[in-house]
Design a protein around this motif. Structure first.
Motif, PDB file in Angstrom:
ATOM      1  N   GLU A   1       1.054  -1.318   0.121  1.00 26.54           N
ATOM      2  CA  GLU A   1       0.397  -0.314   0.006  1.00 26.54           C
ATOM      3  C   GLU A   1       0.802   1.421  -0.344  1.00 26.54           C
ATOM      4  OE1 GLU A   1      -3.347  -0.615  -1.285  1.00 26.54           O
ATOM      5  OE2 GLU A   1      -3.851   1.080   0.142  1.00 26.54           O
ATOM      6  N   ASP A   2       1.553   0.911   0.627  1.00 26.14           N
ATOM      7  CA  ASP A   2       3.103   2.790   0.827  1.00 26.14           C
ATOM      8  C   ASP A   2       3.587   3.049  -0.720  1.00 26.14           C
ATOM      9  OD1 ASP A   2       2.496   2.434   3.310  1.00 26.14           O
ATOM     10  OD2 ASP A   2       4.264   1.884   4.137  1.00 26.14           O
ATOM     11  N   MET A   3       3.441   2.073  -1.331  1.00 31.36           N
ATOM     12  CA  MET A   3       3.824   2.111  -2.753  1.00 31.36           C
ATOM     13  C   MET A   3       2.509   3.118  -3.337  1.00 31.36           C
ATOM     14  SD  MET A   3       6.259  -0.602  -5.090  1.00 31.36           S
ATOM     15  CE  MET A   3       6.425   0.301  -5.807  1.00 31.36           C
TER      16      MET A   3
ATOM     17  N   HIS B   1       2.038   6.077  -2.911  1.00 34.13           N
ATOM     18  CA  HIS B   1       2.507   7.244  -2.512  1.00 34.13           C
ATOM     19  C   HIS B   1       3.906   7.791  -3.504  1.00 34.13           C
ATOM     20  CE1 HIS B   1       0.316   7.379   0.937  1.00 34.13           C
ATOM     21  NE2 HIS B   1       1.605   6.488   1.318  1.00 34.13           N
ATOM     22  N   PHE B   2       3.815   6.430  -4.177  1.00 36.16           N
ATOM     23  CA  PHE B   2       5.601   6.832  -5.172  1.00 36.16           C
ATOM     24  C   PHE B   2       4.584   7.408  -6.379  1.00 36.16           C
ATOM     25  CE2 PHE B   2       8.338   3.348  -3.927  1.00 36.16           C
ATOM     26  CZ  PHE B   2       8.537   3.805  -2.835  1.00 36.16           C
ATOM     27  N   PHE B   3       3.573   7.245  -6.932  1.00 35.49           N
ATOM     28  CA  PHE B   3       2.037   7.227  -7.501  1.00 35.49           C
ATOM     29  C   PHE B   3       2.161   8.808  -7.878  1.00 35.49           C
ATOM     30  CE2 PHE B   3       1.677   2.793  -8.569  1.00 35.49           C
ATOM     31  CZ  PHE B   3       2.774   2.956  -9.373  1.00 35.49           C
ATOM     32  N   THR B   4       1.128   9.696  -6.971  1.00 42.09           N
ATOM     33  CA  THR B   4       1.249  10.376  -6.863  1.00 42.09           C
ATOM     34  C   THR B   4       2.795  11.763  -7.151  1.00 42.09           C
ATOM     35  OG1 THR B   4       1.906  11.142  -4.091  1.00 42.09           O
ATOM     36  CG2 THR B   4      -0.054  10.192  -4.775  1.00 42.09           C
ATOM     37  N   GLY B   5       3.413  11.431  -6.970  1.00 46.32           N
ATOM     38  CA  GLY B   5       5.021  12.773  -7.261  1.00 46.32           C
ATOM     39  C   GLY B   5       5.272  12.431  -8.995  1.00 46.32           C
ATOM     40  N   VAL B   6       4.752  11.447  -9.534  1.00 52.58           N
ATOM     41  CA  VAL B   6       4.675  11.597 -10.771  1.00 52.58           C
ATOM     42  C   VAL B   6       4.370  12.661 -11.802  1.00 52.58           C
ATOM     43  CG1 VAL B   6       5.068   9.771 -12.808  1.00 52.58           C
ATOM     44  CG2 VAL B   6       5.257   9.172 -10.116  1.00 52.58           C
ATOM     45  N   PRO B   7       5.327  13.031 -12.337  1.00 49.66           N
ATOM     46  CA  PRO B   7       4.798  14.188 -13.448  1.00 49.66           C
ATOM     47  C   PRO B   7       3.987  13.724 -14.173  1.00 49.66           C
ATOM     48  CG  PRO B   7       7.194  14.040 -13.723  1.00 49.66           C
ATOM     49  CD  PRO B   7       6.958  13.400 -12.658  1.00 49.66           C
ATOM     50  N   SER B   8       2.612  13.830 -15.078  1.00 48.77           N
ATOM     51  CA  SER B   8       1.734  13.545 -16.019  1.00 48.77           C
ATOM     52  C   SER B   8       2.169  13.509 -17.650  1.00 48.77           C
ATOM     53  CB  SER B   8       0.297  14.272 -15.898  1.00 48.77           C
ATOM     54  OG  SER B   8       1.208  15.413 -16.278  1.00 48.77           O
ATOM     55  N   THR B   9       3.173  13.820 -18.040  1.00 49.13           N
ATOM     56  CA  THR B   9       4.101  13.933 -18.485  1.00 49.13           C
ATOM     57  C   THR B   9       4.920  12.682 -18.781  1.00 49.13           C
ATOM     58  OG1 THR B   9       6.028  15.374 -17.643  1.00 49.13           O
ATOM     59  CG2 THR B   9       3.949  16.981 -19.302  1.00 49.13           C
ATOM     60  N   ALA B  10       5.043  12.290 -17.547  1.00 47.40           N
ATOM     61  CA  ALA B  10       5.976  10.759 -17.711  1.00 47.40           C
ATOM     62  C   ALA B  10       5.138   9.733 -18.175  1.00 47.40           C
ATOM     63  CB  ALA B  10       6.037  10.377 -16.196  1.00 47.40           C
ATOM     64  N   HIS B  11       6.494   9.428 -19.349  1.00 43.65           N
ATOM     65  CA  HIS B  11       6.043   8.215 -20.461  1.00 43.65           C
ATOM     66  C   HIS B  11       5.988   6.915 -19.219  1.00 43.65           C
ATOM     67  CE1 HIS B  11       6.488   4.495 -23.348  1.00 43.65           C
ATOM     68  NE2 HIS B  11       5.917   5.590 -23.959  1.00 43.65           N
ATOM     69  N   PRO B  12       4.927   5.981 -19.691  1.00 43.48           N
ATOM     70  CA  PRO B  12       4.653   4.198 -18.692  1.00 43.48           C
ATOM     71  C   PRO B  12       5.735   3.495 -18.224  1.00 43.48           C
ATOM     72  CG  PRO B  12       3.034   5.251 -20.491  1.00 43.48           C
ATOM     73  CD  PRO B  12       3.442   6.265 -20.559  1.00 43.48           C
ATOM     74  N   MET B  13       6.838   3.494 -19.312  1.00 46.94           N
ATOM     75  CA  MET B  13       8.277   3.034 -19.419  1.00 46.94           C
ATOM     76  C   MET B  13       8.461   3.534 -18.536  1.00 46.94           C
ATOM     77  SD  MET B  13       7.656   0.188 -21.024  1.00 46.94           S
ATOM     78  CE  MET B  13       9.502  -0.641 -21.805  1.00 46.94           C
ATOM     79  N   ALA B  14       8.623   4.739 -17.814  1.00 44.59           N
ATOM     80  CA  ALA B  14      10.372   5.398 -17.114  1.00 44.59           C
ATOM     81  C   ALA B  14       8.871   4.739 -15.709  1.00 44.59           C
ATOM     82  CB  ALA B  14      10.207   7.131 -17.386  1.00 44.59           C
ATOM     83  N   ILE B  15       7.833   5.699 -15.533  1.00 46.05           N
ATOM     84  CA  ILE B  15       6.740   4.707 -14.309  1.00 46.05           C
ATOM     85  C   ILE B  15       7.819   3.548 -14.140  1.00 46.05           C
ATOM     86  CG2 ILE B  15       4.645   5.151 -12.639  1.00 46.05           C
ATOM     87  CD1 ILE B  15       3.828   6.756 -14.967  1.00 46.05           C
ATOM     88  N   LEU B  16       6.999   2.400 -15.360  1.00 49.46           N
ATOM     89  CA  LEU B  16       6.988   0.967 -15.056  1.00 49.46           C
ATOM     90  C   LEU B  16       8.602   1.039 -13.702  1.00 49.46           C
ATOM     91  CD1 LEU B  16       5.652  -0.759 -14.475  1.00 49.46           C
ATOM     92  CD2 LEU B  16       6.844  -1.549 -16.605  1.00 49.46           C
ATOM     93  N   SER B  17       9.808   0.933 -15.026  1.00 45.71           N
ATOM     94  CA  SER B  17      10.996   0.721 -14.738  1.00 45.71           C
ATOM     95  C   SER B  17      11.348   1.751 -13.272  1.00 45.71           C
ATOM     96  CB  SER B  17      12.096   1.299 -15.305  1.00 45.71           C
ATOM     97  OG  SER B  17      12.591   2.231 -14.831  1.00 45.71           O
ATOM     98  N   THR B  18      10.216   2.455 -12.361  1.00 38.63           N
ATOM     99  CA  THR B  18      11.269   3.310 -11.516  1.00 38.63           C
ATOM    100  C   THR B  18      10.244   2.537 -10.465  1.00 38.63           C
ATOM    101  OG1 THR B  18      10.799   5.558 -12.571  1.00 38.63           O
ATOM    102  CG2 THR B  18      11.170   5.007 -10.144  1.00 38.63           C
ATOM    103  N   MET B  19       8.724   2.147 -10.826  1.00 32.23           N
ATOM    104  CA  MET B  19       8.277   1.478  -9.840  1.00 32.23           C
ATOM    105  C   MET B  19       9.031   0.034  -9.585  1.00 32.23           C
ATOM    106  SD  MET B  19       6.120   3.123  -8.350  1.00 32.23           S
ATOM    107  CE  MET B  19       5.430   5.069  -8.872  1.00 32.23           C
ATOM    108  N   VAL B  20       9.477  -0.166 -10.454  1.00 36.05           N
ATOM    109  CA  VAL B  20       9.737  -1.990 -10.200  1.00 36.05           C
ATOM    110  C   VAL B  20      10.745  -2.160  -9.587  1.00 36.05           C
ATOM    111  CG1 VAL B  20      11.066  -3.854 -11.641  1.00 36.05           C
ATOM    112  CG2 VAL B  20       8.446  -2.750 -13.195  1.00 36.05           C
TER     113      VAL B  20
ATOM    114  N   SER C   1      11.412  -0.014  -7.404  1.00 39.18           N
ATOM    115  CA  SER C   1      11.353   0.147  -5.751  1.00 39.18           C
ATOM    116  C   SER C   1      10.881  -1.316  -5.644  1.00 39.18           C
ATOM    117  CB  SER C   1       9.919   1.167  -6.036  1.00 39.18           C
ATOM    118  OG  SER C   1      10.524   2.571  -6.525  1.00 39.18           O
ATOM    119  N   LEU C   2      10.822  -1.968  -6.099  1.00 36.13           N
ATOM    120  CA  LEU C   2       9.762  -3.637  -4.953  1.00 36.13           C
ATOM    121  C   LEU C   2      10.716  -3.559  -4.628  1.00 36.13           C
ATOM    122  CD1 LEU C   2       7.932  -4.829  -8.079  1.00 36.13           C
ATOM    123  CD2 LEU C   2       6.738  -3.603  -6.111  1.00 36.13           C
TER     124      LEU C   2
END
Ligand code: CMC
Length: 443
Positions: free
Chosen positions: A116-118, A120-139, A141-142
């Motif tokens: 669940e704590d993860m 929060h990570f999504f809320t700081g991501v700029p809306s312009t970010a490419h989903p692959m950038a988000i995914l590599s960061t999130m993975v 972070s696991l």
């Protein structure tokens, strides 16, 4: 492995190099002792001629257009198998029994929630970010939430595999929801792997997504076709990062970063952009083909390092377009006709014929994803979900190979030879180095 040898003659000396043979009778010269014996290294930029490992996972014959996972032809798996069955096959070497498949499905279901704590990570991501950038960061972070012990036993490995295969799908859907400003939809035990993903992507508190079996099947096929492709750029990245014994979530993130590139997984997004350009913006198929021949750009979704014949995955994907598009609302997707026209022009052109450039998997895959309703900038994310089991199979194969060493290629140094720091005379401290003017190419 056999008893044949190859002879190398250099500077009046003869070197005998063992020739090793794979199970499909592929031959390779074993040069592991070459430098020690002769001082020579081999030179092979982009590894076009280098076998970096022995692997029992996937077989490709690029000349004949053959692709098999653990011996099973891709066409048969695409026709009948379920994606998670193929994932199990790639990772463990055999198809699961019905009990094993149920156990694997339950385990993936159990692992599908992210901490669940993860959120929060999504809320700081700029809306312009490419989903692959988000995914590599999130993975990556696991790794903070699921500590990995230094010594891995089977249970620890199983947890890693289940987490990554299951959570990459949850993270992908969450990043999409974040981007469109809708609340995240949690995974549910009610659905199997693919339907669960579609539900997380497309249902909302005010809209119940109806699961359509044909859409599920189309996505199963898409994921199966992308599940592994031996030593491609992202899988090699995974093996190289993995060879340092880095954290597995960071290793998977390295794979995602490599896959993002437009010469690799990113090509599926570029294909749709190209087809849209032709359809809407007054460009022509012939214009694209001509610019590709002039080396001003590349025809996206065409050509392959290994296939010098029609990519077998592209064939399955094209057939799927024929089957799927007429059934779905996007049946009259004008881009399909543009794609067919582009293929026809390219396939009759001497430039493409001479270089054996055929459509690859990405040429038609975007059309299938569009028909399902996946937005263009999520295409490479879908490729990632498909490829995750392949990366994990290679990582696991590597760490179980007792002789594996850290990957460390050599190089041919072509820079300045030794010069003295103390004998610069009156030269300015900093010589203004003019960077070579590079033509900016989108190749
Ligand atoms: N359009 C125009 N010319 C091309 C193309 C293309 N798509 N692909 C290769 N060529 C030319 C290339 O310029 C070279 O010409 P020449 O011999 O005159 O120098 C010749 O064909 C051989 O190409 P190469 O550069 O040796 O090929 P490669 O093995 O290094 O690159 C590739 C393979 C897939 C990166 C390349 O074909 C390409 O950029 N294709 C477009 C991007 C694409 O569709 N990528 C998806 C690959 S499949 C999915 C995946 O595994 O990721």
């Amino acid at each position: 492995m056999g008893s044949e040898t190859a002879i190398l003659e250099y500077n009046g000396k003869r070197y005998e190099l063992p020739v090793v043979t794979g199970s499909e009778n592929e031959k390779a010269i074993d040069i592991t002792a070459l430098r020690q014996q002769s001082g020579l290294i081999t030179y092979d930029p982009a590894f076009g001629n280098t076998g970096a490992c022995a692997s029992a996972i996937t077989f490709i014959d690029g000349e004949k257009g053959i692709l098999r996972y653990r011996g099973y032809p891709i066409e048969q798996l695409a026709e009948r198998a379920e994606f998670i069955e193929v994932a199990y096959l790639l990772i463990f070497g055999e198809l699961p029994s019905p009990e094993e498949l149920t156990g694997f499905r339950d385990r993936l279901n159990h692992s599908s929630l992210i901490h669940e704590d993860m959120h929060h990570f999504f809320t700081g991501v700029p809306s312009t970010a490419h989903p692959m950038a988000i995914l590599s960061t999130m993975v990556a972070s696991l790794s903070g939430f699921y500590p990995v012990p230094d010594e891995l036993d089977f249970d620890a490995e199983y947890e890693i595999l289940a987490n990554l295969i299951s959570q990459v799908r949850t993270l992908a859907a969450f990043s999409y929801k974040m981007k469109i400003g809708e609340p995240m939809v949690y995974p549910s035990y009610k659905f199997r792997y693919v339907a669960n993903f579609l539900n997380m992507m497309f249902s909302s508190p005010v809209h119940k997504y109806e699961i359509d079996d044909e859409v599920v099947r189309a996505l199963e096929v898409f994921l199966i076709l992308h599940a592994d492709h031996e030593q491609n750029c992202s899988t090699s990245s995974v093996r190289i990062a993995g060879s340092s014994l880095a954290n597995i979530y960071a290793i998977a993130s390295a794979g995602i970063s490599a896959l993002w590139g437009r010469r690799h997984g990113g090509a599926n997004q570029q294909v749709i952009e190209m087809l849209t350009d032709i359809h809407q913006n007054g460009d022509t198929a012939q214009g694209y083909v001509d610019r590709a021949k002039d080396k001003k750009t590349r025809l996206m979704g065409f050509g392959h390092r290994v296939y010098k014949n029609y990519d077998p995955r592209a064939k399955v994907m094209r057939d799927l377009c024929h089957k799927l598009l007429p059934r779905l609302e996007m049946a009259k997707d004008p881009l399909f006709a543009v794609a067919m026209q582009l293929e026809e022009i390219a396939m009759q052109d001497a430039y493409f014929i001479e270089r054996n450039l055929y459509p690859n998997v990405d040429f038609y895959s975007g059309l299938v994803l569009r028909a399902i309703g996946i937005p263009t900038d999520m295409f490479t994310v879908l490729f990632t979900i498909g490829r995750m089991p392949g990366w994990l199979a290679h990582w696991r194969e590597m760490i179980h190979d007792e002789g594996f060493r850290i990957a460390r290629p050599r190089q041919l140094y072509v820079g300045e030879t030794e010069r003295s720091f103390f004998q610069r005379g009156n030269a300015p401290h900093y010589r203004h180095v003019k960077m070579p003017a590079r033509e900016v190419k989108r190749l």
